[in-house]
Each structure stands twice: as C-alpha cells, then as structure tokens.
Scaffold this motif. Structure first.
Motif, short mmCIF file in Angstrom:
data_model
loop_
_atom_site.label_atom_id
_atom_site.label_comp_id
_atom_site.label_asym_id
_atom_site.label_seq_id
_atom_site.Cartn_x
_atom_site.Cartn_y
_atom_site.Cartn_z
N ASP A 205 -5.02 6.44 -8.22
CA ASP A 205 -3.51 6.48 -8.33
C ASP A 205 -3.01 5.06 -8.42
O ASP A 205 -3.05 4.43 -7.41
CB ASP A 205 -2.90 7.48 -7.22
N ALA A 206 -2.41 4.69 -9.44
CA ALA A 206 -1.89 3.45 -9.66
C ALA A 206 -0.50 3.38 -9.84
O ALA A 206 0.09 3.93 -10.79
CB ALA A 206 -2.53 2.48 -10.73
N GLN A 207 0.23 2.64 -8.90
CA GLN A 207 1.86 2.44 -9.25
C GLN A 207 2.32 1.23 -8.96
O GLN A 207 1.49 0.37 -8.19
CB GLN A 207 2.43 3.31 -7.94
N TYR A 208 3.60 0.70 -9.33
CA TYR A 208 4.03 -0.58 -9.13
C TYR A 208 5.43 -0.58 -8.47
O TYR A 208 6.30 0.28 -8.71
CB TYR A 208 4.19 -1.34 -10.62
N VAL A 209 5.47 -1.48 -7.41
CA VAL A 209 6.73 -1.69 -6.90
C VAL A 209 7.74 -2.33 -7.73
O VAL A 209 9.01 -1.69 -7.51
CB VAL A 209 6.59 -2.63 -5.61
N GLY A 210 7.68 -3.21 -8.56
CA GLY A 210 8.78 -3.64 -9.44
C GLY A 210 9.05 -5.25 -9.06
O GLY A 210 9.70 -5.76 -9.53
N ASP A 211 8.42 -5.41 -8.14
CA ASP A 211 8.78 -7.03 -7.30
C ASP A 211 7.53 -7.19 -6.43
O ASP A 211 6.84 -6.55 -6.08
CB ASP A 211 10.20 -7.24 -6.92
N PHE A 212 7.69 -8.43 -5.99
CA PHE A 212 6.58 -8.95 -4.87
C PHE A 212 7.32 -9.00 -3.46
O PHE A 212 6.75 -9.63 -2.58
CB PHE A 212 6.00 -10.08 -5.17
N SER A 213 8.47 -8.46 -3.24
CA SER A 213 8.89 -8.89 -2.05
C SER A 213 9.45 -7.72 -1.20
O SER A 213 9.76 -7.76 0.17
CB SER A 213 10.40 -9.53 -2.02
N SER A 214 9.56 -6.55 -2.03
CA SER A 214 10.21 -5.16 -1.26
C SER A 214 9.05 -4.28 -0.28
O SER A 214 8.62 -3.56 -0.85
CB SER A 214 10.76 -4.34 -2.14
N SER A 215 9.04 -4.79 0.74
CA SER A 215 7.86 -4.17 1.77
C SER A 215 8.11 -2.84 1.97
O SER A 215 7.41 -1.88 2.27
CB SER A 215 7.72 -5.04 3.18
N ASP A 216 9.54 -2.45 1.97
CA ASP A 216 10.07 -1.25 2.23
C ASP A 216 9.64 -0.23 1.03
O ASP A 216 9.05 0.94 1.37
CB ASP A 216 11.41 -0.91 2.43
N ASP A 217 9.61 -0.60 -0.11
CA ASP A 217 9.18 0.37 -1.37
C ASP A 217 7.69 0.26 -1.50
O ASP A 217 7.02 1.27 -1.72
CB ASP A 217 9.60 -0.52 -2.45
N GLY A 218 7.19 -0.87 -0.94
CA GLY A 218 5.56 -0.56 -0.67
C GLY A 218 5.29 0.10 0.28
O GLY A 218 4.09 1.10 0.06
#
Length: 366
Positions: A205-218
């Motif tokens: 399962d491959a998904q993207y956060v959309g940025d490199f800073s949002s640890s909550d989204d990760g």
C-alpha cells in the motif's frame, strides 16, 4: 681626548649596526610567520552554508543528515558554527530564495540547497552569482557553478523491500512518501520491486502525505495501514515520517506482543524507534547525504569544486545501503539474502526500476 671620542663613536656605530641587523632579522622572521599564517588562513577562509527544505534541520532524516555532514566538515577543519559554516532554516517554500541570498551576501563561498524543492531557487541564485559555488542535493541544476548531488535511492530501497518481504508475517507492507514526485517515486518503485522480487503476492500500500513536514498526517496514514493489516511501513517523508514512528510506537506500547515495524530513511533511524525494551525500527535505507556534503565541501576547499557536474552515489560506492543496527530483527538469514540481491544489482543482473512505468515492466518479468 680625540682618540677616546673616535673609540666611543666607533663603539656606538658598531652597537647601532648590531641592533639594526637584529631588527632586520626579526622582521624577516615575522614576515615568514605571517606568510605561513596567510597560507593556513587561505584554506580556513573557505566557508560553507546550507539551506534546508521545509522539513527543517532537525527532521531526524534528510536535512539532519546534511547538517551533520557539514558539522563534521567544520570540525575537520577547526571551524565553528557561524564562523566557517552555517545553516539557514526554511519553514516554507517562500523561504528558499531569501535564505540562499542571505548566505551569499554573508560571503559563504559554497552554498548547498538541500532537496529538489530548492531547484528553482538554486538555479536563480547561481545564475545571478557566477563567482560563487553552489550545490544541490537530489536533483540536477544545469549551471556551470552548481554541483548536482544525486543518489541511487531506488537501489537502496530495493534492498529494503527485499528485507521487508522476508520479514512480514501478514504479507502486507506499506510505503509512506512525502511529496509525490519523480524523486520519491524512486524510493517507492524500488521498494515495491524488492518486495515483489521475493513474493509477488505481497500487497504493498503506497500513499503520500503531500509534504515533508506534517507528522500528524504521516501518523494518520500509518494508523490506517497498520489497521488494514500492514506490519511493516517504509517511509520516505522527511519530518512527516516521524508520525509513522509515533504510530508504530503507540501500537507497540498498547500491545507489546504485536509486531509492527518501521523502515527508516536517509540516516540510520534506529534511535527513533526506541520504546522501552523494544525498538520498532526494523532497518533504514541509509543515504549518505552527510558524506556527500563533506566530499563536495572538501573539493571546493581544495580548489577542485565540481561545478557543472552530476555526482551520483549508489551501492557501488556505499552511497546507499541498509542499516544493520537492529540485529534481532534483521537476522543473519535475511541479511544474507539482502547481500545476495545487492551483488546482483552491482553486477548488472538486476536493473532496478526508477519510475512507475519501469516498475510495471519489471513486474511483468517476475
């Protein structure tokens, strides 16, 4: 009396001549010492700065690895932060160009842009300042005063995929990327190729956060993946990947018997997985951004800056690898198989895909 005057005058002249000779010798020695100091100063006067991407210098991953490399370079040459080397923190994209400009105005001889997000900024500042040295990591800027530092991330990710496929108990693994881009696609496709080379039936399962800073989204993405049955997640998301570690540690704390793992990225993230007597870091795909920063800085210092060149660091020169810190998780049997696949890649027997199209073609051969 006249003879005494002549003797006295002669004596005074003799003493004066000796003093002048001594002073002359002293001046020559001082001049020689100053020349030596100038020579040493010329080397230490080469200064280096770097600009982070939005993940920040303490992202425990990509930017931090770069900063650690620059710190090591500074220590190697007896320099201090702010007096020979420095970083500029970027919190958003609008910070990139101002940070690059500030370091140039502060007379840094070499300025690094850390990450492909700084491509436009580095291209612009390099064109405006042709007498300065610049370098960028993870992309290519075609300017004669820019060194482009790239890595074979797909190769290291392939080995991480092999290890994950040999470790999983659920036959479900995940990949969490930062920004959906050509660069992060290299991590994803290499990882999937490695997994499928061991067992084509394993789900990824491959998904993207959309940025490199949002640890909550990760963390949210990791929560969904673990709940759906994944027991290993490989992240290439910078500071956002800290959320993957946070979720794995939460699950482990609630159920110490449950096996959940994270594969770190860029630097050995073993410490990030520590929770009590356990550690959820299975391994890490180590990308030697730190040593590349040191090498390019030394080339600039020695008057050999590789402006206009593209430098790639891969498996062959240990530019990428997987960490073996967690010996209990990454067992000898798994490591032996990983090393076997590594040799196949080095020998050219396996060509690791870098894009989704190449991955599709590769999977058809399995």
């Amino acid at each position: 009396m006249n003879n005494r005057k002549y003797i006295l005058l002669f004596t005074l002249l003799l003493i004066l001549g000796m003093v002048l000779t001594a002073c002359g010798g002293s001046d020559e020695d001082v001049s020689s010492e100053n020349d030596t100091d100038d020579s040493e100063g010329e080397s230490s006067d080469y200064t280096v700065g770097l600009v982070t991407d939005e993940g920040g210098v303490d992202d425990k991953s990509f930017n931090q690895s770069a900063w650690e490399g620059l710190q090591a370079w500074g220590e190697e040459h007896g320099l201090a932060e702010g007096e020979g080397y420095e970083y500029a923190q970027s919190n958003e994209a609008s910070d990139y160009l101002p940070n690059l400009t500030r370091l140039v105005r502060n007379d840094y001889n070499l300025v690094f842009g850390i990450g492909f997000l700084l491509e436009d900024g580095v291209s612009q500042i390099a064109e405006q300042n042709p007498d300065n040295d610049f370098a960028i990591v993870d992309t290519v800027v075609e300017e004669p005063n820019v060194a482009s530092i790239t890595f074979a991330e797909h190769e290291g990710s392939f080995l991480a995929g092999v290890a994950a496929a040999l470790k999983t108990n659920t036959d479900q693994v995940g990949f969490v990327g930062g920004v959906d881009s050509d660069l992060i696609n290299k991590f994803e496709t290499g990882f999937i190729a490695g997994v499928k080379s061991i067992n084509p039936d394993i789900e990824v399962d491959a998904q993207y956060v959309g940025d490199f800073s949002s640890s909550d989204d990760g963390k949210l993405i990791a929560n969904r993946m673990y709940n759906d049955g994944a027991d290993i997640i490989y992240h290439s998301a910078g500071a956002a990947g800290n959320g993957v570690f946070a979720q794995a540690k939460d699950l482990k704390q609630n159920d110490p018997e449950r096996e959940v793992w994270v594969i770190g990225v860029d630097r050995d993230q073993h410490e990030e997985g520590a929770i009590g007597d356990h550690n959820v870091t299975f391994t890490s795909m180590v990308k030697r951004v730190d040593t590349s920063i040191q090498q390019v800085s030394n080339l600039g210092l020695n008057g050999e800056f590789p402006g206009g060149e593209v430098l790639e660091f891969g498996l062959e020169d240990e530019g990428v690898s997987i960490a073996t810190t967690n010996e209990e998780a990454l067992t000898d049997d798994i490591l032996t198989d990983v090393e076997d696949w590594e040799e196949r890649i080095k020998n050219g027997d396996v060509e690791v895909p870098q894009t989704h199209d190449e991955l599709e073609s590769y999977l058809e051969t399995l």
